[in-house]
Write an enzyme that holds these catalytic residues in place. Structure first.
Site, mmCIF file in Angstrom:
data_model
loop_
_atom_site.group_PDB
_atom_site.id
_atom_site.type_symbol
_atom_site.label_atom_id
_atom_site.label_comp_id
_atom_site.label_asym_id
_atom_site.label_seq_id
_atom_site.Cartn_x
_atom_site.Cartn_y
_atom_site.Cartn_z
ATOM 1 N N PHE A 176 -2.688 -2.750 -5.319
ATOM 2 C CA PHE A 176 -2.201 -1.521 -5.323
ATOM 3 C C PHE A 176 -2.662 -0.813 -3.862
ATOM 4 O O PHE A 176 -3.319 -1.297 -3.016
ATOM 5 C CB PHE A 176 -3.203 -0.806 -6.312
ATOM 6 N N CYS A 177 -1.958 0.107 -3.869
ATOM 7 C CA CYS A 177 -1.823 1.104 -2.406
ATOM 8 C C CYS A 177 -1.520 2.343 -2.697
ATOM 9 O O CYS A 177 -1.343 2.837 -4.000
ATOM 10 C CB CYS A 177 -1.044 0.519 -1.426
ATOM 11 N N THR A 178 -1.413 3.169 -1.618
ATOM 12 C CA THR A 178 -1.072 4.715 -1.884
ATOM 13 C C THR A 178 0.070 4.825 -2.782
ATOM 14 O O THR A 178 -0.064 5.750 -3.689
ATOM 15 C CB THR A 178 -1.078 5.438 -0.704
ATOM 16 N N GLY A 180 2.671 2.535 -3.271
ATOM 17 C CA GLY A 180 3.427 1.191 -3.855
ATOM 18 C C GLY A 180 4.082 0.544 -2.608
ATOM 19 O O GLY A 180 4.271 -0.733 -3.023
ATOM 20 N N ILE A 205 -1.007 4.453 -6.249
ATOM 21 C CA ILE A 205 -2.216 5.369 -6.735
ATOM 22 C C ILE A 205 -1.832 6.815 -6.783
ATOM 23 O O ILE A 205 -1.980 7.349 -8.045
ATOM 24 C CB ILE A 205 -3.330 5.382 -5.514
#
Length: 323
Positions: A176-178, A180, A205
């Site tokens: 996951f990341c901020t 996508g 996220i």
């Protein structure tokens, strides 16, 4: 005063004519009073911008008139004040820099997981959960049980994988990341390295915090964002962190209570690593900002590029910047 709409958008798509897209896109944003940054590359588009509701809608309509971007992904949050100083449309080699040739989500990508299904996936003990963001982002918030690769740039992610993960042992990987984009590109890289089951959080996220009620959430802390809001919480409400101008790291109320914190100049993280010359240079810049603020002027914005040039020259000539 109407709230400012903050739109994070990206799409991996073949744009061989990306250089030709820059002038029209910049003109549209300037005409609409939109500020922020958009990156264009042959592999697609990425960025975060802010403006009025009508302005952001106009931008999305403009982009979606291009058949290649008709389904461009975007996420929205809101701010009481404009979180960016100016508008930039930059041409890049990659819209998110991994630094590994040939990696393209346009050719190969992992399995998208909707926020509603994310909790079930990462609660599986056989799934390795990896935060693909940088260490300073991880420090203020992450998902329960997620691994911190301890990277300072996304370029370091392949080295983390090489040293710590094995396709034969780590059968299922969730990332996951901020918003996508980093985990989407990371999933393409992981598949190229032989990992078979690679999952990533669709919308990142931000979409999770927008969608999942706090009482059901497995997210702990706040999510760092790359604008003046610094961080957001569940429901995409503005968080409690500020940011150190000198090192750009998020700082808490405890950090700001430290004797090493000086507004706009230093924080406990960077104070001991900063030379006297740099501290003086930053202090002068902060003084100029305060003077401009008292006069009701914009010190940063249209004049930022000019200041940046002066700043670079001052470093070369060993003098303090003047504005």
């Amino acid at each position: 005063m109407p709230q400012i709409v903050v739109a994070a958008l990206y799409k991996f798509v073949s744009l061989p004519d990306y250089q030709e897209l820059q002038p029209g896109l910049l003109a549209l944003c300037n005409a609409q009073g939109i500020k922020g940054t958009l990156l264009l590359a042959e592999e697609g588009i990425n960025g975060t911008v802010a403006g009025s509701r009508a302005a952001i809608d106009a931008l999305l309509t403009y982009l979606r008139q291009d058949s290649r971007m008709v389904d461009i992904d975007h996420k929205e949050s809101f701010a009481d004040e404009m979180p960016f100083y100016r508008m930039k449309v930059r041409l890049k080699k990659e819209i998110v820099t991994l630094g590994v040739p040939g990696i393209s989500p346009n050719k190969k990508v992992g399995t998208y997981v909707k926020p509603e299904d994310w909790n079930t996936l990462i609660s599986d003990p056989d799934v390795v959960v990896i935060d693909t963001r940088n260490n300073y982002e991880y420090e203020i918030g992450t998902f329960k049980g997620a691994i911190d690769p301890a990277t300072t740039t996304f370029r370091q992610f392949p080295e983390f994988v090489r040293k710590n993960l094995d396709p034969a042992k780590n059968k299922k990987v969730a990332m996951f990341c901020t918003g996508g984009i980093r985990c989407e590109k990371a999933s393409s890289y992981m598949l190229e390295q032989g990992f078979k089951e690679v999952y990533h959080l669709q919308g990142g996220i931000l979409k999770y915090l927008e969608t999942i009620p706090e009482e059901e959430s497995l997210w702990e802390g706040e999510c760092f964002v790359f604008d003046q809001r610094v961080a957001v919480k569940h429901g995409l409400q503005v968080g409690d962190y500020d940011q150190c101008f000198a090192c750009r790291h998020p700082i808490s109320a405890a950090d700001m209570a430290s004797s090493k914190y000086v507004k706009g100049i230093s924080c406990p993280r960077c104070y001991d690593r900063m030379s006297a010359e740099k501290r003086a240079r930053i202090a002068e810049r902060q003084r100029q900002i305060e003077i401009a603020r008292q006069r009701g002027e914009e010190h940063i914005g249209d004049n930022a590029r000019q200041y940046s040039l002066i700043h670079k020259l001052s470093k070369t000539k060993k003098i303090l910047p003047k504005t």
